[in-house]
Write a protein that holds these residues in place. Structure first.
Motif, short mmCIF file in Angstrom:
data_model
loop_
_atom_site.label_atom_id
_atom_site.label_comp_id
_atom_site.label_asym_id
_atom_site.label_seq_id
_atom_site.Cartn_x
_atom_site.Cartn_y
_atom_site.Cartn_z
N LYS A 1 0.84 -1.21 0.00
CA LYS A 1 0.00 0.00 0.00
C LYS A 1 0.86 1.24 0.00
O LYS A 1 2.07 1.20 0.27
N LYS A 2 0.22 2.37 -0.32
CA LYS A 2 0.84 3.68 -0.20
C LYS A 2 0.16 4.43 0.95
O LYS A 2 -1.07 4.45 1.05
N VAL A 3 0.97 5.01 1.82
CA VAL A 3 0.47 5.74 2.97
C VAL A 3 0.65 7.23 2.72
O VAL A 3 1.78 7.69 2.48
N ILE A 4 -0.45 7.98 2.72
CA ILE A 4 -0.39 9.42 2.48
C ILE A 4 -0.66 10.13 3.80
O ILE A 4 -1.77 10.06 4.36
N ASN A 5 0.35 10.79 4.35
CA ASN A 5 0.20 11.54 5.59
C ASN A 5 -0.48 12.87 5.31
O ASN A 5 -0.12 13.58 4.37
N ILE A 6 -1.45 13.20 6.14
CA ILE A 6 -2.24 14.42 5.93
C ILE A 6 -1.59 15.57 6.70
O ILE A 6 -1.74 15.69 7.92
N GLY A 7 -0.83 16.39 5.99
CA GLY A 7 -0.13 17.51 6.60
C GLY A 7 -0.98 18.77 6.61
O GLY A 7 -2.12 18.82 6.14
N GLN A 8 -0.38 19.83 7.14
CA GLN A 8 -1.12 21.09 7.31
C GLN A 8 -1.52 21.72 5.97
O GLN A 8 -2.54 22.39 5.87
N ASP A 9 -0.70 21.53 4.93
CA ASP A 9 -1.07 22.11 3.64
C ASP A 9 -2.36 21.49 3.11
O ASP A 9 -3.24 22.19 2.62
N LEU A 10 -2.47 20.18 3.21
CA LEU A 10 -3.69 19.51 2.76
C LEU A 10 -4.87 19.90 3.62
O LEU A 10 -5.98 20.08 3.12
N LEU A 11 -4.66 20.03 4.93
CA LEU A 11 -5.77 20.38 5.81
C LEU A 11 -6.26 21.80 5.58
O LEU A 11 -7.46 22.07 5.65
N ALA A 12 -5.34 22.73 5.28
CA ALA A 12 -5.74 24.11 5.08
C ALA A 12 -6.62 24.29 3.85
O ALA A 12 -7.42 25.21 3.78
N SER A 13 -6.50 23.40 2.87
CA SER A 13 -7.28 23.51 1.65
C SER A 13 -8.40 22.48 1.57
O SER A 13 -8.97 22.26 0.52
N SER A 14 -8.71 21.84 2.71
CA SER A 14 -9.73 20.78 2.71
C SER A 14 -10.61 20.92 3.95
O SER A 14 -10.11 21.01 5.07
N ASN A 15 -11.91 20.92 3.73
CA ASN A 15 -12.86 20.94 4.85
C ASN A 15 -13.27 19.54 5.26
O ASN A 15 -13.55 19.29 6.43
N SER A 16 -13.34 18.62 4.32
CA SER A 16 -13.89 17.29 4.59
C SER A 16 -12.98 16.22 4.00
O SER A 16 -12.05 16.51 3.23
N VAL A 17 -13.27 14.96 4.34
CA VAL A 17 -12.54 13.85 3.76
C VAL A 17 -12.75 13.81 2.25
O VAL A 17 -11.84 13.45 1.49
N SER A 18 -13.93 14.20 1.81
CA SER A 18 -14.19 14.25 0.37
C SER A 18 -13.21 15.18 -0.34
O SER A 18 -12.71 14.87 -1.42
N ASP A 19 -12.89 16.33 0.27
CA ASP A 19 -11.91 17.25 -0.31
C ASP A 19 -10.52 16.63 -0.33
O ASP A 19 -9.75 16.83 -1.28
N LEU A 20 -10.17 15.88 0.73
CA LEU A 20 -8.86 15.24 0.78
C LEU A 20 -8.70 14.17 -0.30
O LEU A 20 -7.62 14.02 -0.88
N MET A 21 -9.78 13.44 -0.56
CA MET A 21 -9.71 12.31 -1.50
C MET A 21 -9.18 12.74 -2.86
O MET A 21 -8.39 12.04 -3.49
N GLU A 22 -9.62 13.90 -3.33
CA GLU A 22 -9.23 14.33 -4.67
C GLU A 22 -7.75 14.62 -4.78
O GLU A 22 -7.21 14.70 -5.89
N LYS A 23 -7.07 14.82 -3.65
CA LYS A 23 -5.66 15.20 -3.67
C LYS A 23 -4.73 14.00 -3.51
O LYS A 23 -3.52 14.16 -3.42
N LEU A 24 -5.28 12.79 -3.45
CA LEU A 24 -4.46 11.60 -3.26
C LEU A 24 -4.00 11.05 -4.60
O LEU A 24 -4.72 11.13 -5.60
N PRO A 25 -2.81 10.45 -4.64
CA PRO A 25 -2.35 9.81 -5.88
C PRO A 25 -3.32 8.72 -6.33
O PRO A 25 -3.76 7.91 -5.53
N ALA A 26 -3.64 8.73 -7.62
CA ALA A 26 -4.48 7.71 -8.28
C ALA A 26 -5.95 7.77 -7.89
O ALA A 26 -6.73 6.95 -8.34
#
Length: 776
Positions: free
Chosen positions: A118-143
């Motif tokens: 598997k690939k593990v994507i750590n959720i850092g402050q940059d991703l959190l600042a531009s994301s309100n929900s898990v749905s917003d985070l999903m679009e920023k993940l590889p693949a």
């Protein structure tokens, strides 16, 4: 034994001093004793284990850092000329010893860490600042991307299993997009993406598995955050979370509320060749959907000692929605003569709630990495939806008023037990059993208004009472071994699956039984501490979902009718991947060759009758194959610019002799995230994603382009962050498809028409205090 020419090797494990748990992704650096300059470095894995290779003889200082822990220095690390492997053993880190008035994030983990399967994507402050929900985070993940309904896709394809802390996401509710949109992003620690999952994970999910790992209370004291986001057209949200740990006791609590209001437009043009006189159906319409949701969770954990932990939790969600659509329908002959025309106005309201209660027990043994865990989850939920259809036409037979009342009741019990046994110094056996029993009762009542009596009359032909139950009993076994530079993980999962389907209204019931064997194999060969090759294989199964089986006929659009298919059979997929990865703290990349092959593939099939009315349902169509090359990457440039993304070139083929389908298409897709530091402590971000055209069962889905951007600034001595974000900057998120068969040709479009703009304020607070190891 002669010492390797490329240097010695250092190994060890980083653990928390309080409970001996591995410190995931700790940064390990080897400094020269002479001037403390960096000589070698590595990032520990999920269990805190690290390896540093090619170390030249000499004296060093070991430095270990991780967020929330004191920086640890271990001097006197001596690598002799004749040394081969130097085992530093277990190295203990303490929680941050100093008292802080407020939480301040000063460093982040490497964003992408590649594990054996598997690939593990750590959720850092940059991703959190531009994301309100898990749905917003999903679009920023590889693949990973989202379809038009908000469901996750891996490599552009659906049928993805989404887990939350290793548990099925539908324990939290029946509608996955709503769950992801309601779950606050700042509760997430990391997201694991598995394109070829091991046998440890459920065999479902033909495209892969995504596991969302929430944050746990590790640091003693009180900390948390509060967030407020205001958006255009009544798209607002507010959330807060609180973490408390003292002694053996820990508490987490979170609450999130949001209001979304989305507008859309749709068009459809379909030529009907099946009738004696060809006709053309034209549909144009607009709609909007507004949703209000509330999500809350409370978790309590108690550490009896360093080896025994108990955690109980409750999650509750509530949502209300309203929707409206206005569709103009016009059917004409080839010369433009209008055969019929009507406007259909749809109004709907709905509400639903879901509650999930969980218990988790974990026990560690004296032997390192030996552990036992037990999980029990019980969830229940309900939803009610009322829809009204006002069809207006100058033709009396087309002028009508209808309503549809729907009710859903569901329950689920999930039990899981895992045991990890290190049978040798390098080999680990993991075994587990789990069961899940679910029930889903649907009542769909359809009514027509009698214009003479002004009373609604029940339509038994269009109504349905559908009861669905499934029982899943499964067991798995995996063996993992890391020996030198080689690693292997082999496993097998056996699942006994039972479906009970009952069409209560017509007193017709039947049951289905499947016994499936799911093997998996992963091989890795490390080149150094950061780089490795891996070869993965996994067999997956996609079992029919309840709504795919339900034969209820959806007449919300009378020219495009949808129904379920109770005769669906499972789809089996073979997945293989050959990959290389090289990830370091400053970035890296991971190219791969992949292939997915499905026989008896489940997909939507649309047929048409002589009146030009289409019927869509899921069916087993035949062979579906996808293969190509993909890479993800991340890079930090001069500590100013961070970029990460993924891209792929692939071919999709859908072939079915029975359905007379033979579609083959080359395509390309990719996404890119960029975060850049600006003057005055501003940071800007940009995100673009393109999903290229691909073959579908009866035609082609066109490419989709999405662009988002934002800017943020830390304020109040970095205790808070203000961010401004725009989603779908160019209003380009348009979903188009072309279907071509011997009986019809169709072009369709669905597009969200409001650009989302929001201003968010996120405030972090907390105190961290020291305590003894067991918290007595």
């Amino acid at each position: 034994m002669a010492r390797p020419l490329d240097g010695g090797k250092l190994v060890g494990k980083i653990v928390e001093a309080s409970n001996n748990e591995g410190v995931s992704f700790a940064t390990v650096a080897l400094l020269t004793s002479r001037d403390s300059s960096l000589a070698f470095g590595a990032v520990a894995d999920l269990d805190g284990v690290f390896t540093i290779t090619s170390v030249k003889p000499g004296n060093y200082i070991l430095r270990v850092t991780n967020i929330g822990f004191e920086t640890l220095y271990k001097p006197g690390v001596s690598v002799a000329t004749e040394a081969n492997v130097l085992d530093l053993g277990t190295i203990k880190m303490n929680s941050a010893a100093q008292k802080l008035n407020e939480v301040t994030v000063t460093a982040e983990k490497s964003m992408i860490v590649d594990d054996i399967d598997k690939k593990v994507i750590n959720i850092g402050q940059d991703l959190l600042a531009s994301s309100n929900s898990v749905s917003d985070l999903m679009e920023k993940l590889p693949a990973v991307s989202l379809d038009e309904n908000g469901n996750p896709q891996v490599r552009g394809k659906g049928n993805v299993v989404v887990l939350i802390d290793g548990k099925p996401s539908n324990l939290y509710g029946n509608d996955l997009p709503t769950i992801l949109q309601s779950f606050p992003a700042n509760l997430i620690e990391r997201i694991e993406v598995m394109t070829t999952p091991s046998a440890k994970y459920e065999g479902e999910g033909a495209s892969g598995v995504i596991d969302i790992i929430t944050k746990k209370v590790k640091i003693r004291g009180t900390n948390g955050s509060a967030r407020l986001s205001l958006g255009n057209k009544n798209n607002h949200s507010a959330s807060g979370n609180l973490n408390y740990k003292s002694g053996k006791f820990g508490l987490t609590a979170a609450l999130n509320g949001q209001s979304t209001n989305r507008y859309n437009k749709r068009t459809l043009n379909r030529e009907n060749f099946i009738s004696e006189t060809p006709t053309l159906l034209e549909q144009t319409g607009t709609g909007n959907n507004n949703n209000k949701s509330l999500f809350g969770r409370v978790g309590i954990n108690y550490d009896f000692n360093s080896k025994n932990t108990l955690e109980v939790g409750v999650n509750y969600s509530l949502n209300e929605n309203g929707n409206r659509s206005d569709i103009l329908n016009r059917t004409t002959l080839s010369d433009g003569f209008v055969l019929e025309e009507f406007t259909r106005i749809n109004r709907g309201t709905g509400n639903g709630e879901s509650m999930n209660m969980s218990l988790d027990y974990r026990k560690k043994f004296n032997k390192e990495n030996q552990a036992f865990s037990f999980t029990a989850n019980y969830s229940l939920g309900s939803s009610d939806n009322d829809s009204y259809f006002d069809q207006e036409s100058s033709i009396d037979s087309l002028d009508r008023f209808q309503k549809n009342l729907r009710n859903n009741q569901r329950t689920s019990l999930f039990l899981n037990s895992d045991y990890t046994w290190p049978i040798t110094a390098t080999g680990t056996l993991e075994m587990g059993v789990r069961s899940r029993i679910s029930s889903n009762d649907n009542v769909n009542g359809f009514y027509n208004l009698n214009r003479e009596t002004e009373l609604f009359e029940f339509s038994p032909a269009l109504s349905n009472v559908f009861a669905y139950k499934d029982q899943t009993y499964t067991g798995f076994m995996t063996y993992s071994q890391k020996s030198g530079m080689w690693g292997i993980r082999a496993g097998v999962r056996l699942t006994d699956y039972n479906q009970d389907i009952n069409q209560v209204n017509i007193n017709q019931s039947f049951n289905v039984h499947f016994l499936t064997l799911i093997p998996s194999l992963a091989l890795t060969r490390k080149l150094n501490d950061a780089a490795q090759f891996k070869l993965n294989y996994s067999r997956r199964v996609q079992r029919p979902e309840a709504n795919w089986l339900n034969p209820f006929t959806d007449l919300s659009d009378p020219r495009n009718v949808q129904t379920g298919n109770p005769e669906l059979r499972p789809e089996f997929t073979h997945k293989a991947e050959l990959a290389y990865s090289n990830y370091e703290a400053s970035g890296g990349w991971g190219p791969s060759l992949f292939m997915d092959y499905s026989d008896n593939a489940i997909t939507r099939i649309r047929t048409i009758d002589e009146n030009g009315v289409s019927l869509t349902r899921y069916d087993n169509v035949g062979r579906e194959i996808s293969y190509g090359v993909e890479t993800d990457f991340s890079k930090t440039v001069w500590e100013i610019l961070k970029i990460n993304g993924s891209g792929r070139v692939f071919r999709t083929e859908v072939v079915s002799q029975m359905a007379q389908i033979d579609n083959r298409t080359w395509s390309y897709s990719g996404n890119l995230n960029a975060f850049i530091k600006l003057p005055m402590d501003f940071r800007a971000s940009a995100y673009i994603n393109y999903e290229g055209p691909r073959a579908i069962a009866q035609g082609t889905r066109e490419g989709v382009f999405i662009a988002n951007m934002g800017i943020r600034k830390d304020v109040l001595e970095k205790k808070a962050t203000v961010s401004f974000n725009i989603q779908d900057v160019f209003l380009s998120r348009a979903y188009k498809s072309q279907l071509n068969t011997a009986t019809y040709s169709q072009n369709s479009l669905w597009q969200q028409t409001n650009r989302l703009v929001n201003l968010s304020f996120n405030y972090r607070f907390g105190k961290i205090s020291t305590g003894n190891g067991n918290g007595a």
